[in-house]
Scaffold this motif. Structure first.
Motif, PDB file in Angstrom:
ATOM      1  N   ALA A 298       1.158  -1.049   0.055  1.00  0.00           N
ATOM      2  CA  ALA A 298      -0.072   0.265  -0.066  1.00  0.00           C
ATOM      3  C   ALA A 298       0.713   1.427  -0.204  1.00  0.00           C
TER       4      ALA A 298
ATOM      5  N   ALA B 231      -2.644   6.631  -8.612  1.00  0.00           N
ATOM      6  CA  ALA B 231      -2.453   5.848  -9.395  1.00  0.00           C
ATOM      7  C   ALA B 231      -1.746   5.724 -10.577  1.00  0.00           C
TER       8      ALA B 231
ATOM      9  N   PRO C 223       0.135   1.226  -9.354  1.00  0.00           N
ATOM     10  CA  PRO C 223      -1.454   0.696 -10.103  1.00  0.00           C
ATOM     11  C   PRO C 223      -2.231  -0.375  -9.221  1.00  0.00           C
TER      12      PRO C 223
ATOM     13  N   GLU D  68      -2.575  -0.782  -3.299  1.00  0.00           N
ATOM     14  CA  GLU D  68      -3.804  -0.532  -2.413  1.00  0.00           C
ATOM     15  C   GLU D  68      -3.196   1.349  -2.118  1.00  0.00           C
ATOM     16  N   ARG D  69      -4.755   2.276  -1.910  1.00  0.00           N
ATOM     17  CA  ARG D  69      -4.343   3.392  -1.983  1.00  0.00           C
ATOM     18  C   ARG D  69      -4.673   4.263  -1.584  1.00  0.00           C
TER      19      ARG D  69
ATOM     20  N   ARG E 281     -10.408   6.525  -0.019  1.00  0.00           N
ATOM     21  CA  ARG E 281      -9.331   5.154   0.244  1.00  0.00           C
ATOM     22  C   ARG E 281     -10.167   4.434  -1.478  1.00  0.00           C
ATOM     23  N   ASP E 282      -8.641   5.278  -1.955  1.00  0.00           N
ATOM     24  CA  ASP E 282      -9.041   5.110  -3.475  1.00  0.00           C
ATOM     25  C   ASP E 282      -9.013   3.860  -4.282  1.00  0.00           C
ATOM     26  N   GLU E 283      -8.135   3.387  -3.214  1.00  0.00           N
ATOM     27  CA  GLU E 283      -8.345   1.395  -3.704  1.00  0.00           C
ATOM     28  C   GLU E 283      -7.256   0.608  -1.990  1.00  0.00           C
ATOM     29  N   SER E 284      -8.692   0.300  -1.578  1.00  0.00           N
ATOM     30  CA  SER E 284      -9.033  -0.090   0.007  1.00  0.00           C
ATOM     31  C   SER E 284      -8.522  -1.596  -0.126  1.00  0.00           C
ATOM     32  N   GLY E 285      -7.735  -1.843   0.950  1.00  0.00           N
ATOM     33  CA  GLY E 285      -7.744  -3.510   0.961  1.00  0.00           C
ATOM     34  C   GLY E 285      -6.892  -3.570   2.794  1.00  0.00           C
TER      35      GLY E 285
END
Length: 270
Positions: A81, A97, A101, A104-105, A125-129
């Protein structure tokens, strides 16, 4: 989970304390990185800013005017992340991004000075995990209030919350004089308190905010409008402000208050 924090200033140190992870600092100033690690505790470490070692999470805690470059420089050191706590959200998330890419971001903006923690933290949360979730759970467990938002909503709000507000208070600080004790009104006292709070901060941070967000121009335009207004126009401006900030208050309420104030003034001058 291990976290690399790029930036060993007040916000990077706060993040190091607030997260339940093994922390390593990197900074352009190696002494600052060492000092931050010492403040966190014996388990915190330092590493070279140009290092190639990798970590579960990379957190960019650099000035908002440098965060996009920092994302590009350090994204490849993150395995799971990448996050930032710079205070602006749109540009760093776009950079994440592009350069990370598959990771997680998230972008986090603590809406408080580090010494006043805990408090509200804006979160995108642009790309959660699981890694992002674990970081946010740790922040929540420390008493912070996580405010979910979007980058656009946040950055638009900061034009008023930070840029315009800081410009207005700084303008008061530069334009007004200190007055003899006893002459203060509640509004003057409130602005003086805000001035004292503002000037306790770091000038570079406030300069970065003005450079990043619009807002100061609207304050300047409003001040010019007030300065040029005649009496009738000033009354109209006050009513316009009341409608914006006290929408439940009617013009009749304002007229009744004005009459009360006039009566009080007349009584005290007899």
């Amino acid at each position: 989970m291990d976290v690399l924090i790029v930036g060993a200033g007040a916000m990077g140190t706060w993040f190091g304390r607030a997260t339940d992870a093994s922390v390593t600092f990197a900074d352009v100033d190696a002494d600052a990185a060492a000092a931050a690690a010492e403040r966190i505790g014996p388990d915190a470490e330092t590493t070279a800013l140009e290092g190639t070692d990798s970590y579960d999470v990379v957190c960019l805690a650099v000035p908002m005017t440098h965060v996009v470059d920092a994302v590009a420089d350090h994204a490849d050191r993150a395995e799971r992340a990448i996050v930032d706590v710079s205070g602006v959200m749109g540009p760093p998330l776009e950079a994440m991004a592009t350069h990370a890419p598959a990771l997680e971001r998230a972008s986090l903006h603590p809406l408080f000075a580090p010494e006043r923690a805990p408090g509200s933290i804006a979160v995108v949360r642009d790309e959660s995990g699981p890694a992002i979730d674990a970081l946010l759970e740790a922040l929540d467990a420390r008493g912070n209030d996580l405010l979910g938002t979007t980058a656009t909503e946040h950055d638009d709000a900061m034009e008023s919350v930070q840029a315009a507000t800081h410009a207005a208070v700084l303008s008061f600080a530069l334009a007004a004089d200190s007055v003899p004790e006893g002459f203060e009104t509640p509004i003057y006292e409130g602005l003086r308190t805000l001035t004292e709070q503002l000037t306790e901060g770091t000038p570079r941070v406030y300069a970065d905010i003005q450079q990043t967000f619009a807002g100061a121009d609207t304050v300047a335009d409003a001040a010019a409008t007030v300065a040029d207004a005649d009496a009738a126009e000033l009354e109209s401006l006050y009513r316009e402000a009341a409608r914006q900030w006290q929408p439940e208050r009617t013009d009749d309420d304002a007229e009744m208050q004005a009459e009360t104030n006039d009566d009080t003034t007349n009584e005290t001058t007899k």
